[in-house]
Motif scaffolding. Structure first.
Motif, PDB file in Angstrom:
ATOM      1  N   GLU A 181      -5.878  -2.084   3.852  1.00 46.64           N
ATOM      2  CA  GLU A 181      -6.681  -1.227   2.984  1.00 46.64           C
ATOM      3  C   GLU A 181      -5.785  -0.576   1.943  1.00 46.64           C
ATOM      4  O   GLU A 181      -4.681  -0.132   2.260  1.00 46.64           O
ATOM      5  CB  GLU A 181      -7.389  -0.146   3.806  1.00 46.64           C
ATOM      6  N   ILE A 182      -6.255  -0.533   0.729  1.00 49.03           N
ATOM      7  CA  ILE A 182      -5.450   0.030  -0.362  1.00 49.03           C
ATOM      8  C   ILE A 182      -6.282   1.043  -1.138  1.00 49.03           C
ATOM      9  O   ILE A 182      -7.517   1.026  -1.102  1.00 49.03           O
ATOM     10  CB  ILE A 182      -4.957  -1.068  -1.327  1.00 49.03           C
ATOM     11  N   GLU A 183      -5.578   1.885  -1.865  1.00 49.84           N
ATOM     12  CA  GLU A 183      -6.211   2.831  -2.773  1.00 49.84           C
ATOM     13  C   GLU A 183      -5.478   2.785  -4.102  1.00 49.84           C
ATOM     14  O   GLU A 183      -4.264   2.565  -4.146  1.00 49.84           O
ATOM     15  CB  GLU A 183      -6.155   4.256  -2.202  1.00 49.84           C
ATOM     16  N   ARG A 193     -10.429  -6.750  -9.440  1.00 46.02           N
ATOM     17  CA  ARG A 193     -10.311  -5.696  -8.421  1.00 46.02           C
ATOM     18  C   ARG A 193     -11.043  -6.123  -7.145  1.00 46.02           C
ATOM     19  O   ARG A 193     -10.509  -5.968  -6.022  1.00 46.02           O
ATOM     20  CB  ARG A 193     -10.903  -4.402  -8.982  1.00 46.02           C
ATOM     21  N   LYS A 194     -12.238  -6.665  -7.286  1.00 43.35           N
ATOM     22  CA  LYS A 194     -12.996  -7.102  -6.121  1.00 43.35           C
ATOM     23  C   LYS A 194     -12.275  -8.228  -5.383  1.00 43.35           C
ATOM     24  O   LYS A 194     -12.272  -8.286  -4.154  1.00 43.35           O
ATOM     25  CB  LYS A 194     -14.394  -7.550  -6.548  1.00 43.35           C
ATOM     26  N   GLU A 216      -6.629   4.049 -12.045  1.00 51.28           N
ATOM     27  CA  GLU A 216      -7.574   3.002 -12.399  1.00 51.28           C
ATOM     28  C   GLU A 216      -7.643   2.886 -13.908  1.00 51.28           C
ATOM     29  O   GLU A 216      -7.746   3.900 -14.611  1.00 51.28           O
ATOM     30  CB  GLU A 216      -8.966   3.303 -11.843  1.00 51.28           C
ATOM     31  N   ALA A 254     -13.131  -0.582 -10.352  1.00 48.56           N
ATOM     32  CA  ALA A 254     -13.746  -1.199  -9.173  1.00 48.56           C
ATOM     33  C   ALA A 254     -14.778  -2.269  -9.522  1.00 48.56           C
ATOM     34  O   ALA A 254     -14.998  -3.195  -8.747  1.00 48.56           O
ATOM     35  CB  ALA A 254     -14.384  -0.114  -8.306  1.00 48.56           C
ATOM     36  N   LYS A 273       0.815  -1.219   0.000  1.00 45.98           N
ATOM     37  CA  LYS A 273       0.000   0.000   0.000  1.00 45.98           C
ATOM     38  C   LYS A 273       0.846   1.266   0.000  1.00 45.98           C
ATOM     39  O   LYS A 273       0.333   2.357  -0.241  1.00 45.98           O
ATOM     40  CB  LYS A 273      -0.949   0.002   1.198  1.00 45.98           C
ATOM     41  N   THR A 293      -8.565  -7.190   2.522  1.00 43.86           N
ATOM     42  CA  THR A 293      -9.413  -6.830   3.664  1.00 43.86           C
ATOM     43  C   THR A 293      -9.360  -7.911   4.738  1.00 43.86           C
ATOM     44  O   THR A 293      -9.345  -7.621   5.934  1.00 43.86           O
ATOM     45  CB  THR A 293     -10.861  -6.606   3.199  1.00 43.86           C
ATOM     46  N   MET A 308      -4.503  -0.198 -10.828  1.00 42.84           N
ATOM     47  CA  MET A 308      -5.544  -1.206 -10.601  1.00 42.84           C
ATOM     48  C   MET A 308      -6.630  -1.134 -11.662  1.00 42.84           C
ATOM     49  O   MET A 308      -6.872  -0.080 -12.254  1.00 42.84           O
ATOM     50  CB  MET A 308      -6.157  -1.019  -9.205  1.00 42.84           C
ATOM     51  N   GLU A 332      -9.270  -6.654  -3.381  1.00 41.34           N
ATOM     52  CA  GLU A 332      -9.716  -5.907  -2.204  1.00 41.34           C
ATOM     53  C   GLU A 332     -10.240  -6.838  -1.113  1.00 41.34           C
ATOM     54  O   GLU A 332      -9.982  -6.633   0.075  1.00 41.34           O
ATOM     55  CB  GLU A 332     -10.779  -4.888  -2.617  1.00 41.34           C
TER      56      GLU A 332
END
Length: 296
Positions: free
Chosen positions: A218-220, A205-206, A224, A200, A191, A213, A197, A209
């Motif tokens: 947690e990442i951002e 991607r799902k 995209e 969403a 991170k 999790t 990435m 995440e």
């Protein structure tokens, strides 16, 4: 008056051959049965259809009119039967597959090539959407089957799937992050780097995440993008680190390397997904025969 197809079939054959005996032979019934069928039809229509003599059989004017009307229908039926035979023999037909760009390009291509070589008359249609959107296409019967990443939470009880391929996802980087080439970092450290990435809504991607999790990470996304190909190209120019399926890239041929992490992400699967209650065409079944079952 209810339509009696058998009577019209006999009439059509007699009108084509202008012979009761020839029609009987082609229909595999007796000549007397042919005569009786014609009499029954003439009785229903209240008109004579044939002029019978010892030398030949001719259509009456009413018979000619009737023949003109039913001949196109019988030709359509014959053409329909021919089309079905051709489809069953894989001499014509089509297969419509839903898959995302990455699966289509990096996994399916060799199977599509082999399929086309074996069945060149079958038309292949590929609709490229995300794995999630492909499920919607399947629900709407717009595709015969889809090739999807697993897990895919949109798969419903009305569908069934068969796993065909197992793979891992890799974090990759370019020369801008050369200090990571020989290191093994903790997954939580990822991170601290700019992450490239997929959007969403994508299954990949799902998956990422959800996996992070569970580890309390947690990442951002720094950037995209809409495709794995773009992720790879952006990684090459040093914009960040990307996560991609391992089958998409030969690292030896690119100026990229794997960023190794101590904790490994779970392996994923590719699967064929189809509707339970809608039988596949013969063309689609033959395509499935080419795919491996859960190849590790």
């Amino acid at each position: 008056m209810a339509l009696n197809f058998e009577l019209y079939k006999v009439f059509y054959q007699v009108a084509v051959d202008l012979s009761f005996s020839k029609a009987a032979a082609k229909l595999f019934i007796s000549q007397s049965a042919v005569s009786q069928n014609i009499k029954n039809l003439e009785k229903e229509l209240e008109t004579e259809l044939f002029i019978r003599s010892t030398k030949k059989v001719q259509l009456t004017e009413a018979g000619k009119i009737l023949f003109e009307h039913i001949e196109p229908a019988f030709n359509l039926i014959e053409n329909g039967e021919k089309s079905i035979r051709e489809i069953n023999a894989l001499e014509r037909g089509e297969i419509h597959i839903g898959a995302n760009d990455t699966i289509s390009k990096d996994y399916l291509l060799p199977y599509l090539k082999k399929y086309h070589h074996l069945y060149p008359e079958i038309q292949i249609q590929i609709t490229n959407r995300t794995s999630s959107t492909c499920i919607e296409l399947l629900q709407q019967n717009k595709v015969d089957l889809i090739i999807s990443n697993l897990p895919n939470p949109k798969i419903t009880d009305q569908m069934e799937y068969q796993e065909i391929f197992s793979f891992n996802d890799l974090f990759i980087a370019g020369s801008e992050f050369k200090e990571l080439r020989e290191k093994e970092i903790k997954l939580k450290e990822i991170k601290y780097y700019p992450l490239l990435m997929l959007e969403a809504k994508t299954t990949t991607r799902k998956f990422l995440e959800a996996a992070l999790t569970k580890l309390g990470i947690e990442i951002e996304a720094a950037v995209e993008l809409g495709s794995v190909d773009l992720l790879i190209e952006m990684t090459k120019i040093g914009l960040g680190i990307a996560l991609i399926p391992e089958y998409c890239l030969d690292l030896k041929k690119e100026e990229l390397f794997e960023v190794k992490t101590k904790e490994k992400l779970p392996a994923r699967k590719l699967a064929v997904v189809k509707n339970k209650k809608i039988p596949l065409s013969r063309a689609a079944e033959k395509f499935l025969d080419l795919l491996p079952e859960n190849r590790e």
